[in-house]
Design an enzyme around this catalytic site. Structure first.
Site, PDB file in Angstrom:
ATOM      1  N   HIS A 132      20.276  21.275  23.593  1.00 34.35           N
ATOM      2  CA  HIS A 132      18.825  21.543  23.618  1.00 34.35           C
ATOM      3  C   HIS A 132      18.313  22.109  22.289  1.00 34.35           C
ATOM      4  O   HIS A 132      17.100  22.194  22.090  1.00 34.35           O
ATOM      5  CB  HIS A 132      18.484  22.611  24.677  1.00 34.35           C
ATOM      6  CG  HIS A 132      18.689  22.194  26.099  1.00 34.35           C
ATOM      7  ND1 HIS A 132      18.485  20.921  26.559  1.00 34.35           N
ATOM      8  CD2 HIS A 132      19.055  22.923  27.189  1.00 34.35           C
ATOM      9  CE1 HIS A 132      18.727  20.879  27.869  1.00 34.35           C
ATOM     10  NE2 HIS A 132      19.079  22.075  28.272  1.00 34.35           N
TER      11      HIS A 132
ATOM     12  N   HIS B 101      26.127  22.268  26.947  1.00 37.61           N
ATOM     13  CA  HIS B 101      24.834  21.869  27.522  1.00 37.61           C
ATOM     14  C   HIS B 101      23.687  22.524  26.724  1.00 37.61           C
ATOM     15  O   HIS B 101      22.764  21.841  26.274  1.00 37.61           O
ATOM     16  CB  HIS B 101      24.802  22.294  29.007  1.00 37.61           C
ATOM     17  CG  HIS B 101      23.457  22.227  29.670  1.00 37.61           C
ATOM     18  ND1 HIS B 101      23.268  21.626  30.891  1.00 37.61           N
ATOM     19  CD2 HIS B 101      22.233  22.705  29.303  1.00 37.61           C
ATOM     20  CE1 HIS B 101      21.989  21.721  31.232  1.00 37.61           C
ATOM     21  NE2 HIS B 101      21.344  22.383  30.287  1.00 37.61           N
ATOM     22  N   GLU B 102      23.756  23.840  26.537  1.00 41.78           N
ATOM     23  CA  GLU B 102      22.658  24.549  25.851  1.00 41.78           C
ATOM     24  C   GLU B 102      22.520  24.085  24.403  1.00 41.78           C
ATOM     25  O   GLU B 102      21.404  23.942  23.904  1.00 41.78           O
ATOM     26  CB  GLU B 102      22.871  26.068  25.906  1.00 41.78           C
ATOM     27  CG  GLU B 102      22.896  26.675  27.307  1.00 41.78           C
ATOM     28  CD  GLU B 102      21.640  26.386  28.134  1.00 41.78           C
ATOM     29  OE1 GLU B 102      20.574  26.119  27.551  1.00 41.78           O
ATOM     30  OE2 GLU B 102      21.729  26.419  29.378  1.00 41.78           O
TER      31      GLU B 102
ATOM     32  N   ASP C  96      16.028  18.907  30.396  1.00 44.40           N
ATOM     33  CA  ASP C  96      16.622  18.985  31.728  1.00 44.40           C
ATOM     34  C   ASP C  96      15.694  18.175  32.618  1.00 44.40           C
ATOM     35  O   ASP C  96      14.612  18.648  32.964  1.00 44.40           O
ATOM     36  CB  ASP C  96      16.671  20.431  32.232  1.00 44.40           C
ATOM     37  CG  ASP C  96      17.615  21.280  31.412  1.00 44.40           C
ATOM     38  OD1 ASP C  96      18.755  20.833  31.165  1.00 44.40           O
ATOM     39  OD2 ASP C  96      17.218  22.379  31.005  1.00 44.40           O
TER      40      ASP C  96
HETATM   41 ZN   LIG Z   1      19.319  22.832  30.168  1.00 41.41          ZN
END
Ligand SMILES: [Zn+2]
Length: 294
Positions: free
Chosen positions: A244, A240-241, A255
């Protein structure tokens, strides 16, 4: 069939002239061996056939003291049939003597640390846990990318709200970029282990700022991998990170407010679903569970 691991994992025994073992500085990957393994993890060897491989010893062992070292390659080669591990062979080579230039070895060790993207605040347990998490991130993201491209279309639709081949291609591309970054092949991101900026809040697992990921105290309380459908683990949090990270794949993900976690993330329209970090972490987890209904 064997599994030659190209990451700096342990495959040599190195003893210095004074009889001490050199310390291992490479990756300790913890890899899921359940279910079918990735085709690219194998090499087929026919009877009598040979293959050559090279190992950068200074990337795997601390040879910065320089001088003479004795090297033996030994280990196990797992073999598989139909992409399932069936057993393993042990191997061991003759002893070779290496004359090591300590300064050159120190430069390789330094490059490796830079490549492994850990900030200096990652020490001991948290450094080791982060290496594991990155290794598993790379594996899960790669498999998720392959499934995004050509796996179960209904399952893909549940997370990304479309079956359009172009959308599947874009999602897969992002997973492959994450897999490369987690395997230190693209060097865009840096990971912090103790929140030196003091931005973590009590409910933060981790956060990303530009090209920097910080894992908060909560992160370390999660399992490396969560086997439950829609479960949260360290490796999928890292996926997930990584989505970004600025410059890893443009545009980087966001998000979307109110679309965090399951089932909130499944209600985004397709154009936003593929730009929402959580959709990647949860899809990677779903693929890992090997449950087409997840
Ligand atoms: Zn996030």
């Amino acid at each position: 069939m064997v599994l030659p691991d190209e990451n700096p994992v342990q495959k040599l025994a190195i003893i210095s002239a004074s009889g001490d073992s050199a310390s291992f500085i490479g990756l300790h990957p913890r890899v899921n061996l359940n279910g079918k393994l990735n085709k690219n993890s194998f090499r087929t060897i026919k009877g009598g056939q040979t293959f050559e491989t090279s190992i950068d010893a200074a990337a795997v062992y601390d040879l910065t003291a320089g001088g003479q070292f004795e090297v033996v390659a030994e280990g196990i080669l797992p073999y598989a049939s139909k992409r399932k591990i069936k057993g393993e062979y042990t191997y061991s080579t003759n002893k070779a003597t290496l004359e090591v230039n300590g300064t050159a070895a120190a430069e390789i060790k330094h490059q490796l640390q830079r490549r492994n993207m850990l900030a200096p605040d990652c020490q001991q347990g948290r450094a080791a846990a982060t290496y594991n998490s990155l290794a598993v991130c790379s594996n899960l993201a790669y498999v998720a990318g392959v499934q995004a491209l050509s796996g179960n279309a209904d399952q893909f639709h549940r997370y990304f709200r479309t079956k359009d081949p172009n959308a599947r291609n874009t999602v897969a591309k992002r997973f492959f970029a994450v897999a490369d970054e987690c395997a230190s092949r693209s060097n865009k991101a840096k990971t912090f282990c103790t929140d030196p900026r003091r931005l973590c809040r009590s409910d933060y697992i981790s956060y990303t700022l530009g090209t920097e990921i910080t894992n908060c105290d909560l992160y370390w309380t999660f399992p490396l991998i969560n086997r439950a459908c829609h479960g949260v683990g360290q490796a999928t949090t890292t996926i997930h990170e990584m989505t970004h990270i600025e410059g890893l794949m443009n545009p980087s993900t966001d998000d979307f407010p109110g679309h965090y976690g399951w089932p909130a993330l499944s209600t985004l329209p397709p154009e936003q679903a593929r730009l929402n970090g959580d959709n990647y972490g949860f899809y990677a987890n779903a693929i890992y569970t090997n449950d087409p209904n997840c």
